[in-house]
Write an enzyme that holds these catalytic residues in place. Sequence first.
Site, PDB file in Angstrom:
ATOM      1  N   ALA A 178      -0.217  22.795 -56.605  1.00  0.00           N
ATOM      2  CA  ALA A 178      -0.914  21.526 -56.823  1.00  0.00           C
ATOM      3  C   ALA A 178      -2.422  21.727 -56.950  1.00  0.00           C
ATOM      4  O   ALA A 178      -3.141  20.814 -57.370  1.00  0.00           O
ATOM      5  CB  ALA A 178      -0.622  20.567 -55.680  1.00  0.00           C
ATOM      6  N   ARG A 223      12.414   1.598 -40.643  1.00  0.00           N
ATOM      7  CA  ARG A 223      12.823   0.496 -39.777  1.00  0.00           C
ATOM      8  C   ARG A 223      12.867   0.896 -38.310  1.00  0.00           C
ATOM      9  O   ARG A 223      12.406   0.157 -37.452  1.00  0.00           O
ATOM     10  CB  ARG A 223      14.193  -0.031 -40.216  1.00  0.00           C
ATOM     11  CG  ARG A 223      14.081  -1.131 -41.261  1.00  0.00           C
ATOM     12  CD  ARG A 223      15.423  -1.734 -41.542  1.00  0.00           C
ATOM     13  NE  ARG A 223      16.330  -0.685 -42.054  1.00  0.00           N
ATOM     14  CZ  ARG A 223      17.216  -0.888 -43.010  1.00  0.00           C
ATOM     15  NH1 ARG A 223      17.363  -2.070 -43.540  1.00  0.00           N
ATOM     16  NH2 ARG A 223      17.984   0.093 -43.441  1.00  0.00           N
ATOM     17  N   LYS A 251      16.371   4.459 -58.685  1.00  0.00           N
ATOM     18  CA  LYS A 251      16.891   4.306 -60.056  1.00  0.00           C
ATOM     19  C   LYS A 251      17.152   2.852 -60.419  1.00  0.00           C
ATOM     20  O   LYS A 251      16.938   2.431 -61.543  1.00  0.00           O
ATOM     21  CB  LYS A 251      18.150   5.156 -60.236  1.00  0.00           C
ATOM     22  CG  LYS A 251      19.232   4.896 -59.215  1.00  0.00           C
ATOM     23  CD  LYS A 251      19.985   6.160 -58.828  1.00  0.00           C
ATOM     24  CE  LYS A 251      19.310   6.793 -57.628  1.00  0.00           C
ATOM     25  NZ  LYS A 251      20.035   7.906 -57.022  1.00  0.00           N
ATOM     26  N   VAL A 279      16.816  10.319 -61.486  1.00  0.00           N
ATOM     27  CA  VAL A 279      17.892  10.737 -62.394  1.00  0.00           C
ATOM     28  C   VAL A 279      18.268  12.190 -62.127  1.00  0.00           C
ATOM     29  O   VAL A 279      17.412  13.073 -62.188  1.00  0.00           O
ATOM     30  CB  VAL A 279      17.463  10.590 -63.873  1.00  0.00           C
ATOM     31  CG1 VAL A 279      18.554  11.102 -64.796  1.00  0.00           C
ATOM     32  CG2 VAL A 279      17.133   9.145 -64.197  1.00  0.00           C
ATOM     33  N   GLY A 300      18.867  14.037 -59.588  1.00  0.00           N
ATOM     34  CA  GLY A 300      18.355  14.772 -58.425  1.00  0.00           C
ATOM     35  C   GLY A 300      17.443  15.935 -58.738  1.00  0.00           C
ATOM     36  O   GLY A 300      16.347  15.747 -59.260  1.00  0.00           O
ATOM     37  N   ILE A 319      17.621  18.254 -60.968  1.00  0.00           N
ATOM     38  CA  ILE A 319      17.472  18.670 -62.368  1.00  0.00           C
ATOM     39  C   ILE A 319      16.223  18.001 -62.938  1.00  0.00           C
ATOM     40  O   ILE A 319      16.123  16.776 -62.893  1.00  0.00           O
ATOM     41  CB  ILE A 319      18.685  18.229 -63.216  1.00  0.00           C
ATOM     42  CG1 ILE A 319      19.995  18.728 -62.602  1.00  0.00           C
ATOM     43  CG2 ILE A 319      18.544  18.700 -64.655  1.00  0.00           C
ATOM     44  CD1 ILE A 319      21.242  18.184 -63.302  1.00  0.00           C
ATOM     45  N   ASP A 322      25.647   3.113 -60.611  1.00  0.00           N
ATOM     46  CA  ASP A 322      24.615   4.135 -60.379  1.00  0.00           C
ATOM     47  C   ASP A 322      24.386   4.965 -61.645  1.00  0.00           C
ATOM     48  O   ASP A 322      23.243   5.206 -62.047  1.00  0.00           O
ATOM     49  CB  ASP A 322      25.067   5.021 -59.211  1.00  0.00           C
ATOM     50  CG  ASP A 322      24.147   6.204 -58.982  1.00  0.00           C
ATOM     51  OD1 ASP A 322      23.087   5.999 -58.372  1.00  0.00           O
ATOM     52  OD2 ASP A 322      24.479   7.323 -59.428  1.00  0.00           O
ATOM     53  N   LYS A 360      20.905   5.305 -64.179  1.00  0.00           N
ATOM     54  CA  LYS A 360      20.304   6.568 -64.637  1.00  0.00           C
ATOM     55  C   LYS A 360      20.329   6.656 -66.161  1.00  0.00           C
ATOM     56  O   LYS A 360      19.375   7.112 -66.790  1.00  0.00           O
ATOM     57  CB  LYS A 360      21.048   7.741 -64.011  1.00  0.00           C
ATOM     58  CG  LYS A 360      20.894   7.782 -62.484  1.00  0.00           C
ATOM     59  CD  LYS A 360      21.913   8.728 -61.874  1.00  0.00           C
ATOM     60  CE  LYS A 360      21.797   8.774 -60.359  1.00  0.00           C
ATOM     61  NZ  LYS A 360      22.971   9.476 -59.764  1.00  0.00           N
TER      62      LYS A 360
END
Lengths: 450, 450
Positions: B46, B58, B119, B146, B148, B150, B215, B219
């Site tokens: 970075a 919570r 997502k 989208v 994970g 990859i 889900d 994506k």
Amino acid sequence: MSADGKGGQAGGDTTPLRIGVAGLGTVGAGLVKLLRANESIVADRAGRPIVVTAVAARDRTRDRGIDLAGLTWHDDALALAHDPDIDVVVELIGGAEGIARRLVTAALQAGRPVVTANKALVAIHGAELAALAERAGVPLTFEAAVAGGIPAIKAVREGLAADRLVRVGGILNGTCNYIMTAMRESGRAFADVLAEAQALGYAEADPSTDVDGIDAAHKLAILAGLAFGRPVAFSSVHVEGIRAIDALDLTFARELGYRIKLLGLARRREDGIEARVHPCLVPERAPIAQVDGVFNAVVAEGAFVGRLMLEGRGAGEGPTATAVAADLIDIARGNAVPVWGRSTDGLTQVEALPRAAFNEEYYLRLNVHDRPGVIADVTAVLRDYGVSLRSMLQHGRAASDDPTVADAPSVPLVLVTHRTRESAMIEALARIAALPAVIGDPAMIRIEAG
Amino acid sequence: MSADGKGGQAGGDTTPLRIGVAGLGTVGAGLVKLLRANESIVADRAGRPIVVTAVAARDRTRDRGIDLAGLTWHDDALALAHDPDIDVVVELIGGAEGIARRLVTAALQAGRPVVTANKALVAIHGAELAALAERAGVPLTFEAAVAGGIPAIKAVREGLAADRLVRVGGILNGTCNYIMTAMRESGRAFADVLAEAQALGYAEADPSTDVDGIDAAHKLAILAGLAFGRPVAFSSVHVEGIRAIDALDLTFARELGYRIKLLGLARRREDGIEARVHPCLVPERAPIAQVDGVFNAVVAEGAFVGRLMLEGRGAGEGPTATAVAADLIDIARGNAVPVWGRSTDGLTQVEALPRAAFNEEYYLRLNVHDRPGVIADVTAVLRDYGVSLRSMLQHGRAASDDPTVADAPSVPLVLVTHRTRESAMIEALARIAALPAVIGDPAMIRIEAG
């Protein structure tokens, strides 16, 4: 963060990014076509137009299927480093030395961003060029240098930047993968299939850069440098090509549940980095074993991300041009990452571990006289070097009707070892090759999980 | 280019990038662990340290396996939008509405960069959020939303930015892929395998978001928006889940040379965009057919780049945290791309084409009374709607020893069509379902090349 008007958002610089292209071979001509065909897509994605304004090539008269009218023509590519009407130099000449190296060096020294598809140049001189780019504060990018249209460099250098990568590599040469696939499917010999690949344009007239593994090694060295954040000395990469693969090996591999692929593999170990290119037996159910023909695949594995595989076309006009243009879009947006993913401060090249330090499972194929005691002799040598066997294949010779073939014909003997240090394997193989019953050099192929 | 000290080079800002994390579930806790475990790698990549300074969740007392000492705790996640000690808000709460949406909106309005793994939020409100981010001139990134680990978003939005993409999609839900793989391998029914997946933690107690395809549709809508440079109205995505897949279908698919996968697919057509999620028969030799278990795969195809496939872990603490952290590294370096890859000026959501416009090959499985004339009746209906058949499977019923099973037992009849317009298929199926010899609803599964 918003003060500089960045965030990749609208309202920034909308003046065209002017490109000078050195080399108008397949990739150079493809880039010109792509930037013209996808002009508005590219402008949208880049936030500004990207236009080729100058080109340099050897033969001005050759028909490349592109209109060069309106472009500045340079006979000497070096002139692109200082042409005042271009913002970025795209080097598509190739070769680790000569004009390509001089042009990239001069452009960076002149504070000009460079995009290249030159794997040899980056693999061999990447450390020095990274320092130049960093000193000038300009990007040097090379997405097209590895695996063509697969955004492998972006994936490894940016997408996986937060993880500690432990392994990177894959099928990095489409010519070799085409040849190995055709050998497997047809049962033909290497030389036959190579000749066919040459006729089809999948292999060069001088195929050695491909079939001797050098091209894959260039790409592997680059991937390893990106994955481990430090350039790997190219001369330390262990390289074996595919010339020695016999059709017999493909048959035996199938019988054992494997396929043979030329892989580049780099691995982070406690004691250093392995970087090697050689044929491998991979389990036929492994994802990489399914990648056939001219396709490439890049595998990366990290402690957090697990295992990734990227598959696609590793060469050709369209895929390679797409990669070059993606680099140009990043530059047009002002997005950049250091050459090796991190600052070069105090960054020296790392030497990959020597071959003797590898630790693999091995497939061995010997040609032996078919007489009593051969197996005992061979296995005794392996035992002496602490190499333990997992399996062995020996097919009885076909019964011969020829009465002159009476004594000790030769038969192949295949052995598969458990994991063992390669230093032991090297010595054991030398002893085995010297046994009277063993004819010629044993074949040795490493086994990888894929 | 070098004037602003950019080019991703050294010598820039080395102050830490301070992160506020909303939501400390699996991904939130994983991100904290990753940033601590890989602290120096991340700082190198970075160009400056990335540190978590504030969190919101919570339950303060729950043991998450991470030390929260020294971090500012907010009971109300919304406070992160204005906490003066953070630079970037990371939203890992989830859900398209409620606190997640309010937080992301407030943070962008406050001119603060946002990273999210949400997502549903991006799929449903992405157009509006993109406009907010653009107005504020800050990045809104969602690599983790989208597939994970990859780097699919980076690949599509940046790596393939120069190409005209014609197709994007893939295996986008690991739970469904696990269930379909287990059904195929074991021959068991959907409900059995789902119960097992729930026991193993691969499926939620309420599995509907996964098994009903929602889900995957989130994506897919995101991928389609990135590929085509324009957000796709989520409500227009055609969605079917896997509950209706019968073990019989997997058996017949195998017999026909296919596997069944839940795919998300978006395609650019002359007349608009297709965006759909449903089970598909894919040829068993296609690369995507080999992607089994919890793995995801993203496929993209462009005019220049050809076909790419990216395969890896689509969920889980490590892969998802890696993706979030990659976004943070981009932000730390000042690298950004517009939300949908291009400026939102004049960019409106696009409605995907209705189901009737699809044009596919179809697998049909009917349950019919085994008596003369059934096939003639069924095929006559298909002929009337211009649907031509490619193949048909009907296995003679097993000879029964039970004398009470005398008349017209039911048997499955499988038909495979040539490519045909789905509007015709819908009407033909309604007519077929109404035939006296047909029992229950016909099963229809689309066939894709992979």
